[in-house]
Design a protein around this motif. Structure first.
Motif, PDB file in Angstrom:
ATOM      1  N   ALA A 185       0.837  -1.203   0.000  1.00 59.43           N
ATOM      2  CA  ALA A 185       0.000   0.000   0.000  1.00 59.43           C
ATOM      3  C   ALA A 185       0.873   1.254   0.000  1.00 59.43           C
ATOM      4  CB  ALA A 185      -0.937  -0.004   1.203  1.00 59.43           C
ATOM      5  N   SER A 186       1.965   1.221   0.745  1.00 59.35           N
ATOM      6  CA  SER A 186       2.892   2.364   0.767  1.00 59.35           C
ATOM      7  C   SER A 186       3.509   2.602  -0.597  1.00 59.35           C
ATOM      8  CB  SER A 186       4.006   2.131   1.795  1.00 59.35           C
ATOM      9  OG  SER A 186       3.512   2.164   3.093  1.00 59.35           O
ATOM     10  N   GLN A 187       3.846   1.515  -1.288  1.00 61.29           N
ATOM     11  CA  GLN A 187       4.420   1.641  -2.628  1.00 61.29           C
ATOM     12  C   GLN A 187       3.400   2.213  -3.610  1.00 61.29           C
ATOM     13  OE1 GLN A 187       7.770   0.982  -3.279  1.00 61.29           O
ATOM     14  NE2 GLN A 187       7.261   2.116  -5.115  1.00 61.29           N
ATOM     15  N   ILE A 188       2.171   1.754  -3.515  1.00 60.63           N
ATOM     16  CA  ILE A 188       1.113   2.305  -4.367  1.00 60.63           C
ATOM     17  C   ILE A 188       0.959   3.794  -4.086  1.00 60.63           C
ATOM     18  CG2 ILE A 188      -1.388   2.317  -4.809  1.00 60.63           C
ATOM     19  CD1 ILE A 188      -1.289  -0.754  -4.234  1.00 60.63           C
ATOM     20  N   GLU A 189       0.936   4.139  -2.811  1.00 66.46           N
ATOM     21  CA  GLU A 189       0.810   5.553  -2.430  1.00 66.46           C
ATOM     22  C   GLU A 189       1.946   6.379  -3.020  1.00 66.46           C
ATOM     23  OE1 GLU A 189       1.072   8.170   1.664  1.00 66.46           O
ATOM     24  OE2 GLU A 189       0.331   6.112   1.801  1.00 66.46           O
ATOM     25  N   LYS A 190       3.155   5.874  -2.911  1.00 63.80           N
ATOM     26  CA  LYS A 190       4.325   6.587  -3.442  1.00 63.80           C
ATOM     27  C   LYS A 190       4.246   6.743  -4.956  1.00 63.80           C
ATOM     28  CE  LYS A 190       9.280   6.057  -3.884  1.00 63.80           C
ATOM     29  NZ  LYS A 190      10.235   5.005  -4.123  1.00 63.80           N
ATOM     30  N   ASP A 191       3.846   5.685  -5.639  1.00 59.09           N
ATOM     31  CA  ASP A 191       3.827   5.693  -7.105  1.00 59.09           C
ATOM     32  C   ASP A 191       2.611   6.386  -7.716  1.00 59.09           C
ATOM     33  OD1 ASP A 191       6.187   4.272  -7.022  1.00 59.09           O
ATOM     34  OD2 ASP A 191       5.253   2.336  -7.501  1.00 59.09           O
ATOM     35  N   ARG A 192       1.488   6.372  -7.036  1.00 57.51           N
ATOM     36  CA  ARG A 192       0.234   6.835  -7.642  1.00 57.51           C
ATOM     37  C   ARG A 192      -0.295   8.164  -7.094  1.00 57.51           C
ATOM     38  NH1 ARG A 192       0.255   4.222 -12.274  1.00 57.51           N
ATOM     39  NH2 ARG A 192       0.485   2.005 -11.957  1.00 57.51           N
ATOM     40  N   ARG A 193       0.283   8.662  -6.021  1.00 63.25           N
ATOM     41  CA  ARG A 193      -0.216   9.922  -5.472  1.00 63.25           C
ATOM     42  C   ARG A 193       0.111  11.071  -6.421  1.00 63.25           C
ATOM     43  NH1 ARG A 193       0.173  12.334   0.656  1.00 63.25           N
ATOM     44  NH2 ARG A 193      -1.458  13.898   0.302  1.00 63.25           N
ATOM     45  N   LYS A 194      -0.896  11.856  -6.722  1.00 63.65           N
ATOM     46  CA  LYS A 194      -0.768  13.004  -7.632  1.00 63.65           C
ATOM     47  C   LYS A 194      -0.879  14.294  -6.830  1.00 63.65           C
ATOM     48  CE  LYS A 194      -0.725  10.244 -11.169  1.00 63.65           C
ATOM     49  NZ  LYS A 194       0.536   9.677 -11.506  1.00 63.65           N
ATOM     50  N   PRO A 195      -0.463  15.414  -7.422  1.00 64.98           N
ATOM     51  CA  PRO A 195      -0.523  16.690  -6.704  1.00 64.98           C
ATOM     52  C   PRO A 195      -1.930  17.064  -6.219  1.00 64.98           C
ATOM     53  CG  PRO A 195       0.822  16.909  -8.670  1.00 64.98           C
ATOM     54  CD  PRO A 195       0.195  15.545  -8.719  1.00 64.98           C
ATOM     55  N   TRP A 196      -2.968  16.637  -6.928  1.00 65.78           N
ATOM     56  CA  TRP A 196      -4.328  16.978  -6.515  1.00 65.78           C
ATOM     57  C   TRP A 196      -4.858  16.100  -5.386  1.00 65.78           C
ATOM     58  CZ3 TRP A 196      -3.333  14.768 -11.350  1.00 65.78           C
ATOM     59  CH2 TRP A 196      -3.795  13.479 -11.524  1.00 65.78           C
ATOM     60  N   HIS A 197      -4.123  15.053  -5.051  1.00 70.19           N
ATOM     61  CA  HIS A 197      -4.547  14.230  -3.920  1.00 70.19           C
ATOM     62  C   HIS A 197      -4.189  14.967  -2.629  1.00 70.19           C
ATOM     63  CE1 HIS A 197      -4.239  10.551  -6.709  1.00 70.19           C
ATOM     64  NE2 HIS A 197      -5.515  10.770  -6.461  1.00 70.19           N
ATOM     65  N   THR A 198      -5.208  15.504  -1.989  1.00 68.04           N
ATOM     66  CA  THR A 198      -4.982  16.251  -0.741  1.00 68.04           C
ATOM     67  C   THR A 198      -4.888  15.338   0.460  1.00 68.04           C
ATOM     68  OG1 THR A 198      -7.361  16.537  -0.425  1.00 68.04           O
ATOM     69  CG2 THR A 198      -6.177  18.284  -1.637  1.00 68.04           C
ATOM     70  N   ARG A 199      -5.237  14.073   0.251  1.00 69.34           N
ATOM     71  CA  ARG A 199      -5.266  13.127   1.365  1.00 69.34           C
ATOM     72  C   ARG A 199      -5.069  11.719   0.826  1.00 69.34           C
ATOM     73  NH1 ARG A 199      -9.858  11.577   5.641  1.00 69.34           N
ATOM     74  NH2 ARG A 199      -8.341  10.564   6.947  1.00 69.34           N
ATOM     75  N   VAL A 200      -4.514  10.855   1.657  1.00 73.66           N
ATOM     76  CA  VAL A 200      -4.406   9.432   1.337  1.00 73.66           C
ATOM     77  C   VAL A 200      -5.198   8.672   2.390  1.00 73.66           C
ATOM     78  CG1 VAL A 200      -2.860   7.457   1.111  1.00 73.66           C
ATOM     79  CG2 VAL A 200      -2.142   9.705   0.279  1.00 73.66           C
ATOM     80  N   VAL A 201      -6.033   7.746   1.931  1.00 77.63           N
ATOM     81  CA  VAL A 201      -6.855   6.946   2.830  1.00 77.63           C
ATOM     82  C   VAL A 201      -6.606   5.477   2.537  1.00 77.63           C
ATOM     83  CG1 VAL A 201      -9.215   6.363   3.512  1.00 77.63           C
ATOM     84  CG2 VAL A 201      -8.648   8.715   2.904  1.00 77.63           C
ATOM     85  N   TRP A 202      -6.310   4.729   3.579  1.00 81.96           N
ATOM     86  CA  TRP A 202      -6.236   3.278   3.479  1.00 81.96           C
ATOM     87  C   TRP A 202      -7.437   2.724   4.225  1.00 81.96           C
ATOM     88  CZ3 TRP A 202      -0.606   1.674   5.166  1.00 81.96           C
ATOM     89  CH2 TRP A 202       0.330   2.224   4.283  1.00 81.96           C
ATOM     90  N   TYR A 203      -8.241   1.912   3.557  1.00 82.16           N
ATOM     91  CA  TYR A 203      -9.341   1.217   4.229  1.00 82.16           C
ATOM     92  C   TYR A 203      -8.914  -0.229   4.425  1.00 82.16           C
ATOM     93  CZ  TYR A 203     -13.515  -1.440   5.089  1.00 82.16           C
ATOM     94  OH  TYR A 203     -14.403  -2.317   5.643  1.00 82.16           O
ATOM     95  N   LEU A 204      -8.956  -0.702   5.679  1.00 85.48           N
ATOM     96  CA  LEU A 204      -8.560  -2.069   5.999  1.00 85.48           C
ATOM     97  C   LEU A 204      -9.762  -2.904   6.389  1.00 85.48           C
ATOM     98  CD1 LEU A 204      -6.519  -4.341   6.669  1.00 85.48           C
ATOM     99  CD2 LEU A 204      -6.297  -3.311   8.951  1.00 85.48           C
ATOM    100  N   ALA A 205      -9.952  -4.015   5.688  1.00 79.77           N
ATOM    101  CA  ALA A 205     -10.939  -5.032   6.050  1.00 79.77           C
ATOM    102  C   ALA A 205     -10.163  -6.285   6.444  1.00 79.77           C
ATOM    103  CB  ALA A 205     -11.861  -5.329   4.880  1.00 79.77           C
ATOM    104  N   SER A 206     -10.506  -6.862   7.571  1.00 83.19           N
ATOM    105  CA  SER A 206      -9.828  -8.080   8.014  1.00 83.19           C
ATOM    106  C   SER A 206     -10.742  -8.878   8.920  1.00 83.19           C
ATOM    107  CB  SER A 206      -8.535  -7.743   8.769  1.00 83.19           C
ATOM    108  OG  SER A 206      -7.915  -8.937   9.226  1.00 83.19           O
ATOM    109  N   ASP A 207     -10.564 -10.189   8.908  1.00 81.33           N
ATOM    110  CA  ASP A 207     -11.309 -11.042   9.823  1.00 81.33           C
ATOM    111  C   ASP A 207     -10.645 -11.095  11.201  1.00 81.33           C
ATOM    112  OD1 ASP A 207      -9.170 -12.430   8.733  1.00 81.33           O
ATOM    113  OD2 ASP A 207     -10.264 -14.282   8.377  1.00 81.33           O
TER     114      ASP A 207
END
Length: 145
Positions: A45-67
């Motif tokens: 997820a951190s790698q995706i954030e690093k590679d895909r975050r654009k200047p217009w992204h004012t925030r990063v949100v990770w949603y976690l689902a787990s049992d």
């Protein structure tokens, strides 16, 4: 789950869905799992954030689902405000007669299906997904996005 929806529909947020299945042992042996044991999900997820975050992204949100409630709680402590997850509901298998016999009831089954549907729906709001490769729960949320 309703409080999570605004963060996951925010068009200026980079939204990453993470689904971690620890397995049925969580129901039979207890919830003794640790988020650190699943660090590769968070590293991805951190790698995706690093590679895909654009200047217009004012925030990063990770949603976690787990049992695993313990994984959700620990991940929330590790990643803070960036990570949104349910830190109060213990896991209940939809087939509770087999996995949660001592707490199984019609209400429990109904609530477990609602919780699962809500988690899949919230996963579907993410733009990128990191999911367990076995089973279809997380994959279903990714397919619906």
């Amino acid at each position: 789950f309703a409080p999570f929806q605004p963060n996951l529909t925010n068009p200026s947020a980079l939204r990453i869905g993470i689904q971690i299945r620890v397995g049925d042992d969580v129901f039979t042996r207890g919830d003794t799992f640790h988020a650190r044991s699943f660090s590769h999900f968070f590293e991805c997820a951190s790698q995706i954030e690093k590679d895909r975050r654009k200047p217009w992204h004012t925030r990063v949100v990770w949603y976690l689902a787990s049992d695993s409630l313990s994984v959700r709680k620990e991940a929330k402590q590790l990643y803070g405000e960036k990570l949104i997850t349910d830190t109060s509901s213990p896991p209940v298998h939809s087939e509770c007669a087999r996995h949660n016999l001592s707490t199984c009831s019609t209400v429990t089954v109904r609530d477990s299906f609602r919780t699962a549907a809500a988690a899949i729906y919230l996963l579907s709001m993410a733009q990128y997904h990191v999911v367990t490769d076995t089973g279809g729960f997380g994959q279903m949320g990714a397919w619906l996005s």
